[in-house]
Design a protein around this motif. Structure first.
Motif, PDB file in Angstrom:
ATOM      1  N   ARG A 266     -23.155 -67.066   7.092  1.00 38.99           N
ATOM      2  CA  ARG A 266     -22.480 -66.392   5.977  1.00 38.99           C
ATOM      3  C   ARG A 266     -22.157 -64.952   6.325  1.00 38.99           C
ATOM      4  O   ARG A 266     -21.116 -64.420   5.924  1.00 38.99           O
ATOM      5  N   LEU A 267     -23.050 -64.307   7.074  1.00 42.32           N
ATOM      6  CA  LEU A 267     -22.786 -62.934   7.491  1.00 42.32           C
ATOM      7  C   LEU A 267     -21.626 -62.878   8.477  1.00 42.32           C
ATOM      8  O   LEU A 267     -20.799 -61.960   8.430  1.00 42.32           O
ATOM      9  N   LEU A 268     -21.554 -63.854   9.364  1.00 38.93           N
ATOM     10  CA  LEU A 268     -20.471 -63.874  10.347  1.00 38.93           C
ATOM     11  C   LEU A 268     -19.112 -64.070   9.684  1.00 38.93           C
ATOM     12  O   LEU A 268     -18.084 -63.719  10.271  1.00 38.93           O
ATOM     13  N   ASP A 269     -19.100 -64.610   8.480  1.00 37.95           N
ATOM     14  CA  ASP A 269     -17.831 -64.761   7.773  1.00 37.95           C
ATOM     15  C   ASP A 269     -17.169 -63.412   7.531  1.00 37.95           C
ATOM     16  O   ASP A 269     -15.961 -63.326   7.349  1.00 37.95           O
ATOM     17  N   SER A 270     -17.972 -62.325   7.554  1.00 38.45           N
ATOM     18  CA  SER A 270     -17.421 -60.992   7.362  1.00 38.45           C
ATOM     19  C   SER A 270     -16.632 -60.508   8.569  1.00 38.45           C
ATOM     20  O   SER A 270     -15.885 -59.539   8.460  1.00 38.45           O
ATOM     21  N   VAL A 271     -16.808 -61.154   9.707  1.00 36.57           N
ATOM     22  CA  VAL A 271     -16.144 -60.726  10.933  1.00 36.57           C
ATOM     23  C   VAL A 271     -14.797 -61.424  11.030  1.00 36.57           C
ATOM     24  O   VAL A 271     -14.722 -62.655  10.995  1.00 36.57           O
ATOM     25  N   LYS A 272     -13.746 -60.652  11.162  1.00 34.69           N
ATOM     26  CA  LYS A 272     -12.417 -61.243  11.264  1.00 34.69           C
ATOM     27  C   LYS A 272     -12.273 -62.052  12.549  1.00 34.69           C
ATOM     28  O   LYS A 272     -12.839 -61.721  13.578  1.00 34.69           O
ATOM     29  N   GLY A 273     -11.472 -63.090  12.474  1.00 39.85           N
ATOM     30  CA  GLY A 273     -11.163 -63.867  13.659  1.00 39.85           C
ATOM     31  C   GLY A 273     -12.148 -64.992  13.901  1.00 39.85           C
ATOM     32  O   GLY A 273     -13.177 -65.117  13.236  1.00 39.85           O
ATOM     33  N   ARG A 274     -11.826 -65.832  14.873  1.00 33.80           N
ATOM     34  CA  ARG A 274     -12.692 -66.952  15.240  1.00 33.80           C
ATOM     35  C   ARG A 274     -13.908 -66.443  15.990  1.00 33.80           C
ATOM     36  O   ARG A 274     -13.827 -65.556  16.826  1.00 33.80           O
ATOM     37  N   LYS A 275     -15.075 -67.022  15.666  1.00 32.12           N
ATOM     38  CA  LYS A 275     -16.329 -66.636  16.305  1.00 32.12           C
ATOM     39  C   LYS A 275     -16.835 -67.769  17.194  1.00 32.12           C
ATOM     40  O   LYS A 275     -16.869 -68.912  16.765  1.00 32.12           O
ATOM     41  N   HIS A 276     -17.224 -67.431  18.414  1.00 29.34           N
ATOM     42  CA  HIS A 276     -17.875 -68.372  19.322  1.00 29.34           C
ATOM     43  C   HIS A 276     -19.320 -67.916  19.472  1.00 29.34           C
ATOM     44  O   HIS A 276     -19.584 -66.863  20.060  1.00 29.34           O
ATOM     45  N   VAL A 277     -20.259 -68.700  18.945  1.00 23.77           N
ATOM     46  CA  VAL A 277     -21.675 -68.365  19.022  1.00 23.77           C
ATOM     47  C   VAL A 277     -22.260 -69.061  20.238  1.00 23.77           C
ATOM     48  O   VAL A 277     -22.411 -70.286  20.258  1.00 23.77           O
ATOM     49  N   VAL A 278     -22.556 -68.300  21.275  1.00 25.22           N
ATOM     50  CA  VAL A 278     -23.178 -68.850  22.477  1.00 25.22           C
ATOM     51  C   VAL A 278     -24.683 -68.827  22.235  1.00 25.22           C
ATOM     52  O   VAL A 278     -25.318 -67.779  22.272  1.00 25.22           O
TER      53      VAL A 278
END
Length: 737
Positions: A266-278
C-alpha cells in the motif's frame, strides 16, 4: 493517481575562513524552529495532481511479443481504458523508449524527458525473517553488482529490509544515486557502518488419583505391552499435536509477514510508475501455505491417508495436506495489494548462499521453500523466481529489457470521491498475435493528507525530489548563489520564499508547521549535500499578517566546483500542500582566477516576510553572512517584486575583476525567452571596498520602466574592459500593477 527516508550523503565540509556570524539579520520574529525533523511528509492528496474534483490517472503499460521483446509502434488508437467497467477517453498518450534515449542519458536529462509515472522503480528488498544472515550477506554482492552495472540511468532504485517484528525499513529511498545505493546494500543500514553527520525519526493434578498407582510389576506382561503400545500411540499423538502447534506458530509468522508486506504494498502505491520488487529471501515452508504436493513415495502422506481410512482424523493435519485456507486468503490479499500498486515481485531464492548449509540440504530447502512460496508470490504478481544464484544479472536484465518501452495512458474519471476507494482498471489493446500486455489493475482515489502513513508521505516527498517535478500548490521561489569559501569549495546560501496565502489555504489549525527540504545532485545524479528542517509558528491573530507577508527561510549547502541541480521542496505539514522547484547551479573553480558574477541581489525590508533560518548545527563553523554591502547586512529577494518606474537597489557580487573601470548593462527577457523592448535600465552607482582580496560588491540601481505588469527575467552583463571579458547572470522578477 499514478503520478507520483530520506537519504543523505555524509557531509564533507569545505575549509573556509571563520568570521563572527552575522545571521542575526534573519530574526525568528514569532517563529519557533523545531530542533528535530519529522519524517518527510509529501504534500499531495494521495498521489493525485491538484485538489479539485478532477482527477487525472496515468497508467503505464508494457507490451511484449511471444519472444519477450518489447512491442513498438503502438498508438493511442490501439488502446482502450475502462475504469469500473466504463470506457474512458484517453486524454494523453506518451511513448517512452529507453533504447532510443540510450544508455548515456544523464539523470538530470531523465528528469526532463521521462514522466515520473513512466520511470521504472526498483525496490531491492532483503527478507530478514525467513533468511539466514550468511545468505543475506552473500546476496549483497549480486545486488550491488546489479545496481552498478545493469540499470538504465533513468531507473530509480530503493533499498529496504523487511522483518515480521520490525516491518519494512527503508534504508535508501527511490533514487538515481548509485553510490548511495551501493552503500546501502553494503551496510543494510547498520549504524556502526555509517558515518552520517546529520540524520536526512510471554498443574499438580495430571491424572485421576484412583488410577495413579498401577504401574510396573503390578501389571502382567501382556498388559505392559498394551501400555507401551498405548504410550507410544499417545506420544505419537502428542508429537503430532506439537508439530501442529509448531506449524501453527509458523503459520502465525507467515500471517504477520503477509500483513506487513501488504502494508508495504500500500505504501508503494504512493510511488509513481511501475515497481519491480527484487525480493531476496530463503522463503518459508510452502506446505504451511499450500499443503503438500501429491507424492506416493512420501511416507507422511501415506500415513495420513491410512489414518483417514481408519477414521483416525485427529492424527491428520488437513492444513498440512491441503494448505491453510485462511492463510492462503491473507497471502492472496497481500498479492492483490501488490497488483493494485503496480508492483511486480521478482523473487530471488538465496537459500543456496548459506555458507554452512550442505549441498543436499541446500537443494532440499530450495525445493521446499523457494519453489513453493517464493514461486507462488512471484507468479501471482507477474514476476519470476530466480533459484539458487548470486549472479542473477542476466535474468533481471531480461526484466529490464521487457519493460524498456512504456506506453503512458492518461484519463480523467468522473465523479471520484476523495475517500481512498479502489477503482479497477482494464486496458484492452489491438496487439500482434502472441503479444502480452501488463499494466496496473486499478488506482486508489485520493484521501485526506492527514490519513496518509508517514512512510507513504516520505515516499511521495522523495518522488518529487527525485523527479524534480515542479509543484505549485504553494507559491515558492528560490534564490541560490555560490559564494567563494575556499579555493576549491563554495558556500551556497539557499533562500526559499513561500507565499502566505497559498500556505494557509485549507489550514485550520492554530499551529502552522512548514517543512523545507533542499537536496543537491551532480550531473551523475549523486546526492552531494542537503538540508531539511521544520519551521513551526502559531497562527492565532497573525493569520492575516502571515497571509500578506509569507514565510522566508535561509539554509545553505557546501559544494566543490561543478554543475549541480538544487531540488527544493516546501510544504504545509498539516494540509499537504506542496511547492517544488529545481534550480541549476554552476560553481566555478575560483583558484583559476577567471571572473565570476553571481546573480543580481535585490535587497528588501526584513519586515516584508516572516523570517526563519537554519538551525545552529548547520553553521557551527560559521562564515561571514554573505549578503552585506558596505558592512551593512540585507535580506535579498528570491524573486523581486517591483513597481513600474520604481528605482530599486541592486547588489552585484563578483570575483577576480581588475582594478579598472567596470561597465554594467542589462536586458529584459520574457518567460518564453524572447527579448523585451523597454525603457528599463540598470546603472552602476558604486564599487564598494570589501577588504577581501578578489571580492567585489557593486551597487547599482534598476528601473523597470516601460514594462507591463507580469513576469520577466533580468539579465545583467558585467564587463571588465581591462581584461576584455564579460560575465552574465540573471534573476526572475515581477512587475506589479
Amino acid at each position: 493517481m499514478i503520478r507520483q527516508i530520506r537519504a543523505r550523503s555524509p557531509r564533507r565540509r569545505a575549509p573556509r575562513t571563520i568570521y563572527r556570524p552575522l545571521f542575526a539579520v534573519f530574526l525568528l520574529l514569532v517563529l519557533v524552529v523545531a530542533p528535530g525533523l519529522s519524517p518527510a511528509q509529501e504534500a499531495r492528496q494521495g498521489d493525485f495532481e491538484g485538489y479539485a474534483s478532477v482527477v487525472e490517472v496515468q497508467i503505464p503499460v508494457n507490451v511484449v511479443d511471444s519472444d519477450g521483446e518489447p512491442v513498438r509502434g503502438l498508438t493511442t488508437d490501439d488502446f482502450e481504458i475502462y475504469s469500473d467497467g466504463e470506457l474512458q477517453a484517453i486524454t494523453s498518450f506518451e511513448v517512452i523508449d529507453l533504447d532510443v534515449l540510450g544508455p548515456d542519458l544523464r539523470p538530470r536529462q531523465a528528469d526532463d524527458v521521462i514522466p515520473q509515472a513512466a520511470r521504472r522503480n526498483i525496490l531491492l528488498l532483503f527478507d530478514l525473517t525467513f533468511s539466514d544472515a550468511s545468505a543475506i550477506v552473500r546476496a549483497r554482492d549480486a545486488a550491488r553488482d546489479f545496481v552498478l552495472r545493469s540499470l538504465h540511468p533513468s531507473d530509480l532504485v530503493a533499498v529496504a529490509t523487511h522483518s515480521v517484528d520490525m516491518g519494512p525499513r527503508l534504508i535508501v529511498t527511490f533514487t538515481p544515486d548509485r553510490a548511495q545505493l551501493a552503500r546501502a546494500i553494503d551496510t543494510l543500514g547498520a549504524p556502526r557502518l555509517l558515518d552520517l553527520t546529520e540524520r536526512d525519526p510471554l498443574s499438580f493434578v495430571i491424572d485421576n488419583p484412583d488410577d495413579a498407582g498401577a504401574t510396573g510389576s503390578d501389571v502382567g506382561a501382556s498388559q505392559q505391552v498394551n501400555i507401551a503400545e498405548n504410550v507410544a500411540a499417545h506420544l505419537r499423538v502428542m508429537n503430532k499435536i506439537m508439530n501442529q502447534a509448531e506449524k501453527g506458530y509458523a503459520r502465525g509468522r507467515i500471517f504477520n509477514w503477509s500483513s506487513s508486506m501488504s502494508e508495504l504494498a500500500r505504501l508503494l502505491d504512493s510511488v509513481k510508475g511501475r515497481k519491480h520488487v527484487v525480493y531476496f529471501s530463503e522463503g518459508f515452508d510452502g506446505t504451511l501455505l499450500l499443503g503438500r504436493a501429491p507424492d506416493p513415495l512420501d511416507p507422511e502422506a501415506n500415513a495420513d491417508r491410512l489414518n483417514i481410512e481408519l477414521g483416525q482424523h485427529w492424527m491428520v493435519d488437513t492444513d498440512d495436506m491441503y494448505g491453510n485456507v485462511p492463510l492462503q486468503n491473507d497471502v492472496q490479499k497481500m498479492i492483490e495489494e501488490f497488483q493494485r500498486a503496480d508492483a511486480v515481485i521478482q523473487s530471488v531464492d538465496i537459500s543456496g548462499l548459506r555458507a554452512e548449509v550442505p549441498t543436499e540440504r541446500r537443494a532440499q530447502n530450495a525445493q521446499r521453500m523457494s519453489q513453493d512460496a517464493l514461486f507462488w508470490i512471484a507468479k501471482e504478481t507477474g514476476g519470476t523466481l530466480y533459484r539458487e544464484t548470486n549472479q542473477f544479472q542476466d535474468e533481471l536484465e531480461e526484466v529490464l529489457r521487457r519493460s524498456s518501452v512504456t506506453y503512458l495512458l492518461t484519463f480523467q474519471p468522473d465523479d471520484i470521491e476523495f475517500d481512498g476507494a479502489f477503482h479497477r482498471v482494464r486496458v484492452r489493446a489491438d496487439l500482434p498475435r502472441g503479444a502480452r500486455i501488463s499494466y496496473r489493475k486499478g488506482y486508489y482515489a485520493p484521501r485526506p493528507f492527514k490519513e496518509l502513513h508517514p512512510l507513504e508521505k516520505s515516499l511521495l516527498a522523495a518522488g518529487s525530489i527525485a523527479s524534480a517535478e515542479v509543484r505549485r500548490d504553494l507559491d515558492i521561489d528560490v534564490l541560490a548563489a555560490p559564494f567563494r569559501a575556499s579555493e576549491t569549495h563554495a558556500y551556497v546560501p539557499v533562500i526559499i520564499e513561500v507565499g502566505g496565502e497559498s500556505l494557509l489555504v485549507g489550514h485550520e489549525d492554530d499551529v502552522l508547521s512548514t517543512e523545507f527540504y533542499a537536496y543537491v545532485t551532480n550531473a551523475e545524479g549523486e546526492m552531494r549535500d542537503f538540508f531539511t528542517q521544520m519551521v513551526t509558528m502559531k497562527v492565532g491573530d497573525n493569520r492575516e499578517a502571515l497571509a500578506r507577508r509569507g514565510l522566508k527561510y535561509y539554509g545553505h549547502l557546501d559544494l566543490p566546483a561543478g554543475d549541480y541541480l538544487i531540488r527544493v521542496l516546501a510544504r504545509n505539514a498539516q494540509t499537504g500542500r506542496t511547492g517544488v522547484k529545481a534550480v541549476p547551479m554552476s560553481i566555478p573553480v575560483y583558484a583559476e582566477g577567471d571572473p565570476v558574477l553571481l546573480p543580481p541581489f535585490f535587497p528588501e525590508p526584513p519586515a516584508k516576510w516572516h523570517l526563519a533560518r537554519e538551525t545552529e548545527s548547520r553553521y557551527q563553523q560559521s562564515v561571514v553572512y554573505p549578503f552585506t554591502v558596505n558592512g551593512e547586512p540585507y535580506v535579498p529577494a528570491a524573486k523581486p517584486q517591483l513597481k513600474r518606474n520604481q528605482r530599486a537597489e541592486v547588489c552585484l557580487v563578483a570575483y577576480n575583476l581588475s582594478d579598472g573601470a567596470l561597465e554594467v548593462d542589462g536586458r529584459i527577457v520574457s518567460p518564453e525567452g524572447e527579448l523585451v523592448e523597454s525603457e528599463a535600465s540598470i546603472v552602476l552607482v558604486e564599487r564598494t571596498v570589501t577588504g577581501i582580496d578578489g571580492l567585489d560588491k557593486l551597487l547599482a540601481t534598476f528601473r523597470p520602466r516601460g514594462l507591463a505588469a507580469g513576469q520577466y527575467l533580468l539579465e545583467v552583463s558585467l564587463t571588465d574592459p581591462q581584461r576584455g571579458e564579460t560575465r552574465q547572470n540573471s534573476i526572475p522578477f515581477t512587475v506589479l500593477n
